[in-house]
Design a protein around this motif. Structure first.
Motif, short mmCIF file in Angstrom:
data_model
loop_
_atom_site.label_atom_id
_atom_site.label_comp_id
_atom_site.label_asym_id
_atom_site.label_seq_id
_atom_site.Cartn_x
_atom_site.Cartn_y
_atom_site.Cartn_z
N LYS A 125 0.85 -1.19 0.00
CA LYS A 125 0.00 0.00 0.00
C LYS A 125 0.89 1.25 0.00
O LYS A 125 1.80 1.36 0.82
CB LYS A 125 -0.90 0.01 1.24
N VAL A 126 0.63 2.15 -0.95
CA VAL A 126 1.32 3.43 -0.95
C VAL A 126 0.60 4.35 0.02
O VAL A 126 -0.50 4.84 -0.25
CB VAL A 126 1.37 4.05 -2.37
N VAL A 127 1.19 4.56 1.17
CA VAL A 127 0.56 5.34 2.23
C VAL A 127 0.57 6.83 1.89
O VAL A 127 -0.42 7.54 2.08
CB VAL A 127 1.28 5.09 3.57
N ASP A 128 1.69 7.30 1.37
CA ASP A 128 1.83 8.72 1.04
C ASP A 128 3.00 8.87 0.07
O ASP A 128 3.99 8.13 0.18
CB ASP A 128 2.10 9.53 2.31
N GLU A 129 2.88 9.76 -0.89
CA GLU A 129 4.00 10.05 -1.79
C GLU A 129 3.97 11.53 -2.13
O GLU A 129 2.91 12.10 -2.39
CB GLU A 129 3.96 9.18 -3.05
N ARG A 130 5.15 12.14 -2.11
CA ARG A 130 5.25 13.58 -2.36
C ARG A 130 6.49 13.88 -3.21
O ARG A 130 7.47 13.14 -3.18
CB ARG A 130 5.31 14.36 -1.04
#
Length: 404
Positions: A60-65
């Motif tokens: 799961k990609v929790v957060d990407e910035r």
């Protein structure tokens, strides 16, 4: 009294057996883990948090910035500016993501840190990789130094949790910094079939766009936007001097090499001969010119892939196109139309957000390496050139049977 004592002893045995069973389950269960990934090979400061909660499902990609350097006014990426940009922003990005997602405690900290080690611009790479080494030490967790090209290659496998495409598969890696056709036999065994002798295809597209008056931070995307607005002009006649390189015998017609540098001079020669060195102000004429140059650049890539299939007598059914230029829908159509008859059955393209440089691809490649037992020594440094054909020849790898 005896009955009470017997009940207490039986209850104690029941609790003990329950605790033993719980320990047995935990011992035989593959533990999920959290991943922090960093990418800073060029002008993007990128961070991703991933939850590898199950070995049987995609993480799961929790957060990407991402924070990208604005280099429009400079006419391209200046290495020192990119290095300062990444060093300034990468620590802030990581810190804010950890805070926002509450991954800072001993119970929720990342279990694995992945970062781009190369290839790329040394100043840019250093900002992210040194931070990754520091976090690995502070959190006492493993580090995986990832090859940037491997990240592009592997990212399409994330959705299927590493099951598709199966090896061997053929890839076109195409962006502003690289253009190559790669045959992948396994995660760590790759063979470059066609490489560029000068500049990358994305760089050539950018140069053509600038010569024809396109501006912005991402020239290729601005060109595609203009062409999309004038689709009716595609393929219409236009005065132009453009040819695909390496079609003549003296150009080494049968050479498995790319060459894109000539396209910039071809644009200048076209403007000089037919437009008195002036950029056409008519948007439809500009769209026709841009389409023809883009089409010819794409055709050059595909012609060499077809030649590689022929010369090497490849029987490969799976094909990946990845990198910044791979988001171009017309390129995807050309690949399917021409490589399908050449024997390719399955085509894989990353989501648009995963085509350009990103930390998610570094996280997934790091996961694949880690689960095959590979980690990186924290005393290692970044490297400007790191051929994907020599993935494991770089010093600093540590290997266990597996890390699960």
């Amino acid at each position: 009294m005896c009955a009470l004592l017997y009940a207490r002893c039986a209850g104690r045995r029941l609790v003990q057996n329950s605790q033993w069973l719980q320990r047995l389950c935990v011992k035989n269960q593959i533990k999920g883990y959290r991943v922090l990934a960093i990418e800073t090979s060029c002008d993007d400061a990128c961070v991703t948090l991933m939850d590898r909660y199950s070995p049987d499902e995609a993480p799961k990609v929790v957060d990407e910035r991402k924070v990208t350097l604005d280099s429009a006014s400079a006419g391209g990426v200046v290495p020192t500016d990119a290095a300062n940009h990444n060093r300034k922003n990468i620590s802030k990005l990581v810190n804010q993501m950890i805070i926002d997602n509450k991954w800072g405690s001993a119970e929720t900290k990342p279990d694995l840190v992945c970062a781009t080690r190369g290839p790329g611009m040394v100043g840019s790479l250093a900002g992210g990789y040194q931070l990754a080494c520091g976090l690995s030490i502070a959190w006492q967790v493993p580090l995986v130094g990832v090859n940037h090209m491997l990240g592009h290659l592997m990212v399409v496998r994330m959705e299927s949790n590493g099951k598709e495409p199966q090896y061997p598969f053929l890839s076109l890696l195409v962006s502003g910094g690289h253009t190559m056709c790669v045959l992948s036999h396994s995660l760590t065994h790759h063979e470059i079939l066609v490489d560029t002798v000068d500049i990358a295809a994305g760089d050539a597209l950018d140069k053509c766009g600038r010569e024809l008056g396109i501006s912005g931070n991402m020239i290729g995307r601005e060109v595609e936007k203009l062409l999309d607005q004038h689709r009716e002009e595609w393929g219409k006649p236009v005065e132009i001097m453009v040819k695909e390189p390496m079609l003549n015998q003296w150009d080494r017609k049968d050479s498995l090499q790319y060459s894109f540098a000539s396209f910039n001079s071809q644009v200048k020669n076209t403007l000089k001969k037919f437009y008195s060195s002036e950029i056409p102000q008519d948007e439809t004429i500009k769209a026709r010119l841009l389409f023809r140059f883009q089409q010819t650049i794409f055709q050059h890539m595909i012609s060499k892939i077809k030649l590689a299939i022929k010369i090497h007598k490849l029987d490969v059914k799976n094909f990946i196109c990845s990198g910044g230029v791979s988001s171009n829908l017309y390129l995807r159509k050309m690949l399917k139309d021409q490589l399908g008859p050449a024997g390719i059955e399955n085509f894989y393209f990353p989501e648009p957000r995963l085509c350009t440089d990103n930390a998610t691809m570094i996280g997934w490649a790091g996961i694949e390496l880690y689960e095959q037992g590979y980690t990186t020594d924290i005393g290692t440094t970044v490297i400007r050139k790191w051929p994907i054909t020599k993935l494991l020849e770089l010093e600093g790898w540590e290997r266990k049977p597996n890390n699960l």
